[in-house]
Design a protein around this motif. Structure first.
Motif, short mmCIF file in Angstrom:
data_model
loop_
_atom_site.label_atom_id
_atom_site.label_comp_id
_atom_site.label_asym_id
_atom_site.label_seq_id
_atom_site.Cartn_x
_atom_site.Cartn_y
_atom_site.Cartn_z
N LEU A 14 0.84 -1.20 0.00
CA LEU A 14 0.00 0.00 0.00
C LEU A 14 0.87 1.25 0.00
CD1 LEU A 14 -2.59 -1.38 2.48
CD2 LEU A 14 -3.01 -0.82 0.09
N ARG A 15 0.42 2.23 -0.71
CA ARG A 15 1.14 3.51 -0.75
C ARG A 15 0.82 4.31 0.51
NH1 ARG A 15 -0.52 4.54 -6.98
NH2 ARG A 15 1.47 4.00 -7.93
N PRO A 16 1.78 5.09 0.96
CA PRO A 16 1.51 5.95 2.12
C PRO A 16 0.61 7.12 1.72
CG PRO A 16 3.80 6.16 1.42
CD PRO A 16 3.17 5.15 0.53
N GLU A 17 -0.11 7.63 2.69
CA GLU A 17 -0.95 8.81 2.48
C GLU A 17 -0.46 9.94 3.37
OE1 GLU A 17 -5.07 7.81 2.96
OE2 GLU A 17 -5.15 6.93 0.95
N VAL A 38 1.76 26.78 -3.66
CA VAL A 38 3.11 26.52 -4.16
C VAL A 38 3.15 25.16 -4.83
CG1 VAL A 38 4.28 27.96 -2.43
CG2 VAL A 38 3.98 25.53 -2.00
N GLU A 39 4.03 25.05 -5.80
CA GLU A 39 4.31 23.75 -6.41
C GLU A 39 5.32 23.07 -5.50
OE1 GLU A 39 3.61 20.93 -9.36
OE2 GLU A 39 2.67 22.89 -9.13
N SER A 40 4.99 21.92 -4.98
CA SER A 40 5.87 21.24 -4.02
C SER A 40 6.90 20.38 -4.75
CB SER A 40 5.03 20.35 -3.09
OG SER A 40 4.66 19.14 -3.75
N THR A 41 7.77 19.79 -3.98
CA THR A 41 8.73 18.83 -4.51
C THR A 41 8.25 17.40 -4.22
OG1 THR A 41 10.04 18.93 -2.49
CG2 THR A 41 10.68 20.42 -4.28
N ILE A 42 7.01 17.26 -3.77
CA ILE A 42 6.44 15.95 -3.45
C ILE A 42 5.93 15.32 -4.74
CG2 ILE A 42 4.67 14.71 -2.14
CD1 ILE A 42 4.63 17.17 -0.22
N PRO A 43 6.52 14.20 -5.15
CA PRO A 43 6.09 13.58 -6.41
C PRO A 43 4.73 12.91 -6.28
CG PRO A 43 7.78 12.25 -5.36
CD PRO A 43 7.62 13.47 -4.52
N GLU A 44 3.94 13.08 -7.32
CA GLU A 44 2.67 12.35 -7.40
C GLU A 44 2.96 11.05 -8.14
OE1 GLU A 44 -1.83 12.62 -9.28
OE2 GLU A 44 -0.52 14.36 -9.39
N PRO A 45 2.68 9.92 -7.54
CA PRO A 45 3.02 8.66 -8.20
C PRO A 45 2.14 8.43 -9.44
CG PRO A 45 1.80 8.23 -6.18
CD PRO A 45 2.05 9.71 -6.24
N ASN A 93 10.63 4.10 3.24
CA ASN A 93 9.62 4.96 3.86
C ASN A 93 10.15 6.36 4.21
OD1 ASN A 93 7.51 3.14 3.69
ND2 ASN A 93 7.88 2.28 5.71
N ALA A 94 11.10 6.84 3.44
CA ALA A 94 11.67 8.17 3.70
C ALA A 94 11.06 9.17 2.72
CB ALA A 94 13.19 8.14 3.54
N TYR A 95 10.55 10.29 3.25
CA TYR A 95 9.92 11.33 2.44
C TYR A 95 10.40 12.70 2.90
CZ TYR A 95 7.10 7.46 0.93
OH TYR A 95 6.71 6.25 0.40
N PRO A 96 11.71 12.99 2.74
CA PRO A 96 12.23 14.28 3.21
C PRO A 96 11.64 15.47 2.47
CG PRO A 96 13.86 13.14 1.88
CD PRO A 96 12.73 12.18 2.10
N GLU A 97 11.14 15.25 1.26
CA GLU A 97 10.57 16.36 0.49
C GLU A 97 9.27 16.89 1.08
OE1 GLU A 97 9.27 12.52 -1.63
OE2 GLU A 97 10.96 13.22 -0.46
N VAL A 98 8.65 16.13 1.97
CA VAL A 98 7.40 16.59 2.58
C VAL A 98 7.68 17.82 3.46
CG1 VAL A 98 5.57 16.00 4.22
CG2 VAL A 98 6.22 14.38 2.43
N GLU A 99 8.60 17.69 4.40
CA GLU A 99 8.92 18.84 5.26
C GLU A 99 9.50 19.99 4.43
OE1 GLU A 99 11.31 20.17 9.27
OE2 GLU A 99 11.01 18.04 8.89
N GLU A 100 10.34 19.67 3.47
CA GLU A 100 10.92 20.70 2.59
C GLU A 100 9.81 21.48 1.87
OE1 GLU A 100 12.96 20.60 -1.77
OE2 GLU A 100 13.69 19.13 -0.33
N SER A 101 8.81 20.78 1.39
CA SER A 101 7.71 21.44 0.68
C SER A 101 6.86 22.30 1.60
CB SER A 101 6.84 20.39 -0.02
OG SER A 101 7.59 19.75 -1.03
N PHE A 102 6.65 21.85 2.82
CA PHE A 102 5.89 22.68 3.76
C PHE A 102 6.70 23.91 4.17
CE2 PHE A 102 3.31 18.76 4.49
CZ PHE A 102 2.13 19.29 3.98
#
Length: 157
Positions: A14-17, A38-45, A93-102
């Motif tokens: 399952l993908r994370p949400e 803003v356009e984030s750096t979080i990729p949409e799969p 399970n690492a998503y460093p771009e989430v905090e960066e985008s916020f």
């Protein structure tokens, strides 16, 4: 402004949400701040509508992201905003771009906040009356008109 987020993933394919919310404080709403996006750096799969990603499919097969998500704050007229985004499956399970985008969203919001705060309040009251010069020029005619009106009134017995 308060930004909160949570990344939740169940065991398996399952993908994370990512669920996030942005709430403006009273003084921020009082400045009539606009909607900030803003356009984030979080990729949409790829195939982000699917809750799962099997081995050798989509991002697990090396397919590029479908794009990047946009993040936003509410406008002053809204109570708050929130959204749920599906993240790409990752083994670590690492998503460093989430905090960066916020952080990017916060920086964009702070620019709008500073600009609105820099717009100083004002309270101006004005009053104009007829000039003294014109009153002097008209005085004789006004007095004459009043005397003529009084003379036309019937006498009281």
């Amino acid at each position: 402004m308060l930004i909160t987020w949570r990344i939740e993933k169940q065991r398996g394919n399952l993908r994370p949400e990512l669920t996030y919310s942005v709430i403006l404080e009273g003084h921020e709403k009082g400045l009539a701040l606009p909607y900030v996006r803003v356009e984030s750096t979080i990729p949409e799969p790829p195939a982000s509508w699917q809750a799962h990603c099997h081995p050798h499919e989509h991002e697990r097969a090396g397919a590029p992201p479908a794009g990047h998500y946009s993040l936003s704050t509410p406008s002053h007229a809204m109570r708050g905003t929130g959204q749920t985004l599906r993240l790409p499956w990752r083994e670590d399970n690492a998503y460093p771009e989430v905090e960066e985008s916020f952080r990017l969203l916060r920086a964009a919001f702070e620019q709008e906040l500073a600009a609105a705060h820099a717009s100083e309040p004002m309270d101006v009251t004005g009053k104009l009356v007829v000039s003294g010069e014109l009153k002097r020029d008209m005085a004789a005619a006004i007095v004459a008109d009043r005397l003529l009106r009084l003379a036309k009134q019937p006498a009281l017995s």
